[in-house]
Design a protein around this motif. Structure first.
Motif, PDB file in Angstrom:
ATOM      1  N   GLN A 156       0.855   5.350  -6.099  1.00  0.00           N
ATOM      2  CA  GLN A 156      -0.329   5.421  -5.255  1.00  0.00           C
ATOM      3  C   GLN A 156      -1.160   4.143  -5.400  1.00  0.00           C
ATOM      4  O   GLN A 156      -1.121   3.458  -6.419  1.00  0.00           O
ATOM      5  CB  GLN A 156      -1.192   6.632  -5.626  1.00  0.00           C
ATOM      6  CG  GLN A 156      -0.527   7.987  -5.402  1.00  0.00           C
ATOM      7  CD  GLN A 156      -0.348   8.294  -3.929  1.00  0.00           C
ATOM      8  OE1 GLN A 156      -1.196   7.974  -3.109  1.00  0.00           O
ATOM      9  NE2 GLN A 156       0.777   8.925  -3.589  1.00  0.00           N
ATOM     10  N   SER A 177       0.957   5.487  -0.134  1.00  0.00           N
ATOM     11  CA  SER A 177       0.140   6.671   0.132  1.00  0.00           C
ATOM     12  C   SER A 177       1.052   7.843   0.437  1.00  0.00           C
ATOM     13  O   SER A 177       2.273   7.697   0.589  1.00  0.00           O
ATOM     14  CB  SER A 177      -0.826   6.416   1.288  1.00  0.00           C
ATOM     15  OG  SER A 177      -0.108   6.108   2.479  1.00  0.00           O
ATOM     16  N   THR A 185       0.847  -1.194   0.000  1.00  0.00           N
ATOM     17  CA  THR A 185       0.000   0.000   0.000  1.00  0.00           C
ATOM     18  C   THR A 185       0.881   1.243   0.000  1.00  0.00           C
ATOM     19  O   THR A 185       1.725   1.408   0.900  1.00  0.00           O
ATOM     20  CB  THR A 185      -0.923   0.015   1.231  1.00  0.00           C
ATOM     21  OG1 THR A 185      -1.678  -1.194   1.273  1.00  0.00           O
ATOM     22  CG2 THR A 185      -1.878   1.203   1.168  1.00  0.00           C
TER      23      THR A 185
END
Length: 255
Positions: free
Chosen positions: A212, A205, A203
């Motif tokens: 992303q 971020s 993930t």
């Protein structure tokens, strides 16, 4: 003071030399609980019976649980949208496994006329070792930047067998009740077959992270593996044993 020490020594010597009233008789059944620390905390519950000629036969059930968790931190650099950034990397790994085995054995007890009991013998073991959890989490974070990678590894259980020599001692401090220590040295061989794989979830971020969203990688492979080793095996540690005396009935004369 010297006289007291000499008297105490003589009392211990006489108790060790002449007393054996607390030992079990032929035909008595026993139950033994032991703990050991052979690469991890283990427990063993054993059922035994005293045979003729100082022989004891038994079956042990062993369970060993291992749990390892480790976290490390270090500084790294990452490529962000505004250039190279210093970041902190945190890695946490978790590994849990459970081992269950059956251990039949045969022991010879040396005929010592005391409450001290010395024995040796041999046994075999058959068991299953399974991985309950094997995972890692990597987290890299900086100002407006974060990457988190979670990996879970799946392995098939390993079936193994082996044999070992057993030595031990115990002291009967009460009627049919003894505390002692036991160790074994032997070998084992095993193997596993099936599917193994890993699942990774990454993930990304943060406003400065050029990547992303979430990426999932799931892979499985079929494998076959055989292993062999030699070393400390069996119940290595302390144990407590209690023997149930046989109930004998007097024969009644037939008129």
């Amino acid at each position: 003071m010297k006289n007291k020490i000499a008297l105490l020594f003589l009392l211990l010597l006489s108790a060790t030399t002449f007393s054996q009233a607390n030992k079990p008789a032929v035909g008595d059944w026993g139950i033994r609980y032991g703990v050991f620390f052979n690469g991890g905390f283990g427990q063993q519950l054993t059922f035994t019976r005293m045979l003729k000629k100082n022989l004891e036969v038994g079956l042990g059930v062993t369970a060993t649980f291992q749990m390892n968790k480790q976290t490390t931190n270090n500084l790294v650099t990452v490529d962000a949208l505004n250039g190279v950034l210093p970041a902190e990397r945190e890695l946490t790994t978790v590994s849990n496994s459970l081992n269950i085995a059956l251990n039949p054995f045969l022991l010879y007890h040396f005929p010592i006329k005391s409450n001290l009991d010395l024995y040796m013998g041999g046994g075999v073991n058959v068991g299953v070792n399974s991985s309950l959890r094997n995972s890692s989490v990597t987290r890299i974070h900086a100002t407006d930047y974060e990457m988190k990678e979670e990996e879970a590894i799946n392995n098939s259980p390993t079936i193994y067998g082996g044999a070992s020599a057993i030595i031990g001692c115990q002291y009967f401090f009460y009627k049919n009740l003894a505390i002692g220590a036991q160790a074994g040295f032997g070998f084992s061989a095993g193997g596993s077959t099936g599917k193994a794989g890993s699942k990774t979830i990454t993930t990304n971020s943060g406003a400065l992270n050029p990547i992303q969203g979430e990426v999932i990688e799931d892979s499985n492979v079929t494998f076959k593996q055989t292993t062999a080793s030699a070393g400390i095996a069996g119940n290595v540690g302390l144990n407590l044993t209690f023997y149930f005396a046989r109930v004998t009935k007097a024969k009644q004369a037939v008129n």
